[in-house]
Every structure is written in structure tokens, then in C-alpha cells.
Scaffold this motif. Structure first.
Motif, PDB file in Angstrom:
ATOM      1  N   ASP A 160       0.843  -1.193   0.000  1.00 46.32           N
ATOM      2  CA  ASP A 160       0.000   0.000   0.000  1.00 46.32           C
ATOM      3  C   ASP A 160       0.886   1.253   0.000  1.00 46.32           C
ATOM      4  N   MET A 161       0.777   2.093   1.018  1.00 46.24           N
ATOM      5  CA  MET A 161       1.512   3.357   1.004  1.00 46.24           C
ATOM      6  C   MET A 161       2.856   3.300   1.732  1.00 46.24           C
ATOM      7  N   ASN A 162       3.260   2.135   2.212  1.00 49.31           N
ATOM      8  CA  ASN A 162       4.477   2.030   3.006  1.00 49.31           C
ATOM      9  C   ASN A 162       5.492   1.096   2.354  1.00 49.31           C
ATOM     10  N   THR A 163       6.768   1.329   2.656  1.00 45.12           N
ATOM     11  CA  THR A 163       7.855   0.489   2.161  1.00 45.12           C
ATOM     12  C   THR A 163       8.604  -0.102   3.351  1.00 45.12           C
ATOM     13  N   TYR A 164       8.820  -1.415   3.318  1.00 44.18           N
ATOM     14  CA  TYR A 164       9.478  -2.114   4.412  1.00 44.18           C
ATOM     15  C   TYR A 164      10.737  -2.809   3.911  1.00 44.18           C
ATOM     16  N   PRO A 165      11.787  -2.824   4.711  1.00 43.43           N
ATOM     17  CA  PRO A 165      13.000  -3.532   4.289  1.00 43.43           C
ATOM     18  C   PRO A 165      12.800  -5.039   4.320  1.00 43.43           C
ATOM     19  N   VAL A 166      13.406  -5.719   3.368  1.00 45.80           N
ATOM     20  CA  VAL A 166      13.380  -7.182   3.344  1.00 45.80           C
ATOM     21  C   VAL A 166      14.633  -7.674   4.061  1.00 45.80           C
TER      22      VAL A 166
ATOM     23  N   MET B  28      -1.710   6.000  -5.947  1.00 47.24           N
ATOM     24  CA  MET B  28      -0.289   5.646  -5.861  1.00 47.24           C
ATOM     25  C   MET B  28       0.136   4.672  -6.942  1.00 47.24           C
ATOM     26  N   TYR B  29      -0.725   3.706  -7.262  1.00 46.40           N
ATOM     27  CA  TYR B  29      -0.292   2.603  -8.110  1.00 46.40           C
ATOM     28  C   TYR B  29      -0.908   2.588  -9.502  1.00 46.40           C
ATOM     29  N   SER B  30      -1.692   3.573  -9.849  1.00 50.21           N
ATOM     30  CA  SER B  30      -2.278   3.585 -11.186  1.00 50.21           C
ATOM     31  C   SER B  30      -2.174   4.985 -11.786  1.00 50.21           C
ATOM     32  N   GLY B  31      -2.447   5.084 -13.057  1.00 47.18           N
ATOM     33  CA  GLY B  31      -2.363   6.366 -13.740  1.00 47.18           C
ATOM     34  C   GLY B  31      -3.704   7.046 -13.907  1.00 47.18           C
ATOM     35  N   VAL B  32      -4.687   6.683 -13.082  1.00 49.73           N
ATOM     36  CA  VAL B  32      -6.019   7.246 -13.238  1.00 49.73           C
ATOM     37  C   VAL B  32      -6.107   8.636 -12.611  1.00 49.73           C
ATOM     38  N   SER B  33      -7.038   9.439 -13.102  1.00 46.33           N
ATOM     39  CA  SER B  33      -7.245  10.796 -12.613  1.00 46.33           C
ATOM     40  C   SER B  33      -8.151  10.785 -11.391  1.00 46.33           C
TER      41      SER B  33
ATOM     42  N   VAL C  45     -11.207   5.838   1.545  1.00 45.96           N
ATOM     43  CA  VAL C  45      -9.980   6.639   1.413  1.00 45.96           C
ATOM     44  C   VAL C  45      -8.781   5.739   1.105  1.00 45.96           C
ATOM     45  N   LEU C  46      -8.715   4.568   1.744  1.00 48.07           N
ATOM     46  CA  LEU C  46      -7.605   3.642   1.483  1.00 48.07           C
ATOM     47  C   LEU C  46      -7.575   3.241   0.016  1.00 48.07           C
ATOM     48  N   GLU C  47      -8.730   2.911  -0.543  1.00 44.21           N
ATOM     49  CA  GLU C  47      -8.773   2.523  -1.950  1.00 44.21           C
ATOM     50  C   GLU C  47      -8.403   3.693  -2.850  1.00 44.21           C
ATOM     51  N   ALA C  48      -8.830   4.891  -2.488  1.00 42.78           N
ATOM     52  CA  ALA C  48      -8.457   6.079  -3.274  1.00 42.78           C
ATOM     53  C   ALA C  48      -6.947   6.284  -3.251  1.00 42.78           C
ATOM     54  N   LYS C  49      -6.329   6.094  -2.088  1.00 49.45           N
ATOM     55  CA  LYS C  49      -4.872   6.219  -1.971  1.00 49.45           C
ATOM     56  C   LYS C  49      -4.162   5.165  -2.811  1.00 49.45           C
ATOM     57  N   ARG C  50      -4.670   3.934  -2.751  1.00 54.32           N
ATOM     58  CA  ARG C  50      -4.057   2.858  -3.534  1.00 54.32           C
ATOM     59  C   ARG C  50      -4.082   3.190  -5.023  1.00 54.32           C
ATOM     60  N   GLN C  51      -5.231   3.635  -5.503  1.00 56.75           N
ATOM     61  CA  GLN C  51      -5.341   3.939  -6.926  1.00 56.75           C
ATOM     62  C   GLN C  51      -4.492   5.139  -7.302  1.00 56.75           C
TER      63      GLN C  51
END
Length: 293
Positions: A59-65, A247-252, A239-245
Motif C-alpha cells: 500500500d503506502m508504506n515500504t518495508y525492508p526485506v 499511488m499505483y495507477s495512472g487514473v485521474s 480513502v484507502l482505496e483512493a490512496k491505492r489507486q
């Protein structure tokens, strides 16, 4: 051009089961194309990295592997795993229906992946003692998965539940081990309805009607169980779904608003600001600034 996040489905594999277990090496060799970018699943995924490094965007976070860490991904979450070279470990995939329609252990995965703290996220560390126990279960799962013996599904389901029990010992899951109460059942029903209908149903009254209770009673039950009323959970899921879209898609913003059931873009913009404290434009700008750092 509109770019959507791919949705990967489970159940069309050669085994005919809504369950899979593969090594990370096998995934890298055979699934590299569909796992190359950000994507989401319609099933649960457990990724156990025994050895390897890199980063995992969820989602909106990055975690180290890191070595000996387990990532829990719930259906609908957008994620992208990038490793620095080869990684050794296992990937277990399964649907809620395979584990059991109302099995509490599946809630462990959902709680870890969605409700975890920002610092730890959907990550469960594996201790040295725990590693051997998990390896024993994984070896049994792989052996049974590769065979087609009688009652195969039941045995796989049993081993999977044992694996999840070991994970539960690393997570605070007091609520999931307690006998289900009336409030617990209502919370579960509300959560399931919300996940299925958040794009089309935005009102507490709509969910209350589906559950045959009053809106006030629904808000009261959900607040007692989670600390927030049902209206808050509806807002945050949208709101979570709006953030996902975003961040990860090119939609307006207009396309996202329409997809989430808003006919009026201005209404969606106000809704998003109320839920995040930021305008949609500022949120997108912060994303761009973060990627450019």
C-alpha cells in the motif's frame, strides 16, 4: 492512458485447489512476469523470506526485506516485492474459503497486514526456535501439495492452520482466540459487507439495513469493538482505496471518484480531505516528492 493495478486470482492452477505453496526461487522463475510490478490479489498471501534483502512496498508504506521475516498480505492490498538478487524462502497463497468461512486464524493475517503499526507493518520476525518449527510445517505442506492422495485438502488445511497458530504466537491476537460473541459476529459481518460494497454503499444505514439492525446500534457495536464508529470505518476504507489507486495507477481524480461511487468530483475531493487532512492534489504531490527523493 488509464493504467490499473493487476488483480491476481487463485483457483485456476493445475491442482484445482484455492491453495498454493512454492519456493521463492520457483516464483522468481515461473511467475516473474505477473509479479514484476505492483499488483493485488483476491486471496491471502504469506511470504516467508528465510534469506534475502531488498524492499517490499505494501500500500503506502515500504518495508525492508531482511532474513527470517514473514510478510502477511490480505486480499485487495497492493504490494510489490523487490529483492537484491536471489532470495530464499516460501510463498503460501490461500483463499478465506479454503481455510474456512469463519476461521479466526484468517483474521490474524488481515489484522497483521491492514491494522499493524506503521513501524512494523505487515511483518512478523521469525526467531531461531520458531524457524525450525515453521520449516517442519512447510515441508509437510510442500509434500502434501505435490501429491494427490485422499483427503489432500483436509490435510493441507490442517497444516496451514498449524502454521498460522505459530504466527499467532508472535502477534497479539487475544481477540482472535476468544470465543466469538454476538458483537464479534456483527463486527465480522460488517467487515465482510464493507469489503464487498464500499464502492457502492457509503452510508451506515445501508450496512445496518443489510444486517437487520438500526444504524445507531451498528455504530455503537463497532465503536465498542474497535474504538471508532462504523461511519469512520466506511470513510477510511474508501480513502484507502483512493490512496491505492492514486499511488499505483495512472487514473485521474475524476476516474477514481467515479470508481468509488461519487458522481460529483467536488464531493469526493471534500470527502478525501476530511479523511486524510490533505487535498487529493497535495497527496499526489507528496507521493511524487517521495518517489523522487
Amino acid at each position: 492512458m488509464t493504467v490499473s493495478t493487476p488483480l491476481l486470482e487463485l483457483g485456476n492452477n493445475v491442482t484445482g485447489l484455492p491453495f498454493e505453496i512454492h519456493s521463492m526461487e520457483w516464483i522468481a522463475e515461473n511467475r516473474w512476469q505477473r509479479n514484476a510490478g505492483a499488483h493485488r490479489h483476491n486471496y491471502f498471501v504469506i511470504i516467508w523470506v528465510i534469506s534475502g534483502s531488498g524492499r517490499h512496498r505494501v500500500d503506502m508504506n515500504t518495508y525492508p526485506v531482511r532474513d527470517n521475516t514473514i510478510f502477511c498480505i490480505a486480499p485487495g492490498q497492493v504490494h510489490e516485492l523487490q529483492t537484491d538478487g536471489d532470495a530464499h524462502g516460501y510463498v503460501i497463497s490461500f483463499t478465506q474459503e479454503f481455510l474456512g468461512a469463519h476461521d479466526n486464524q484468517a483474521e490474524l493475517i488481515f489484522r497483521c497486514s491492514v491494522s499493524a503499526s506503521p513501524d512494523e507493518g505487515p511483518v512478523i520476525p521469525v526467531s531461531e526456535d520458531m524457524q525450525q518449527e515453521l520449516l517442519d510445517v512447510v515441508n509437510n505442506l510442500r509434500k502434501e501439495y505435490s501429491n494427490f492422495f485422499l483427503l489432500r485438502s483436509e490435510i493441507l488445511r490442517g497444516y496451514l492452520k498449524i502454521f498460522l497458530v505459530y504466527l499467532s504466537r508472535r502477534v497479539d491476537v487475544t481477540a482472535t482466540t476468544a470465543p466469538p460473541s454476538r458483537h464479534t459476529e456483527l463486527l465480522r459481518t460488517f467487515s465482510e459487507l464493507l469489503e464487498k460494497n464500499f464502492k457502492t454503499e457509503h452510508s451506515v444505514s445501508g450496512y445496518a439495513a443489510a444486517m437487520v439492525i438500526t444504524p445507531n446500534h451498528l455504530n455503537e457495536i463497532i465503536k465498542k469493538s474497535t474504538g471508532f464508529p462504523a461511519s469512520h470505518h466506511i470513510q477510511q476504507r474508501i480513502v484507502l482505496e483512493a490512496k491505492r489507486q492514486a499511488m499505483y495507477s495512472g487514473v485521474s481524480m475524476k476516474e477514481i471518484a467515479y470508481d468509488l461511487g461519487f458522481d460529483d468530483v467536488a464531493h469526493f475531493s471534500k470527502f478525501f480531505r476530511n479523511g486524510t487532512g490533505l487535498s487529493f492534489t497535495d497527496f499526489k504531490k507528496n507521493l511524487a516528492d517521495g518517489f523522487n527523493q
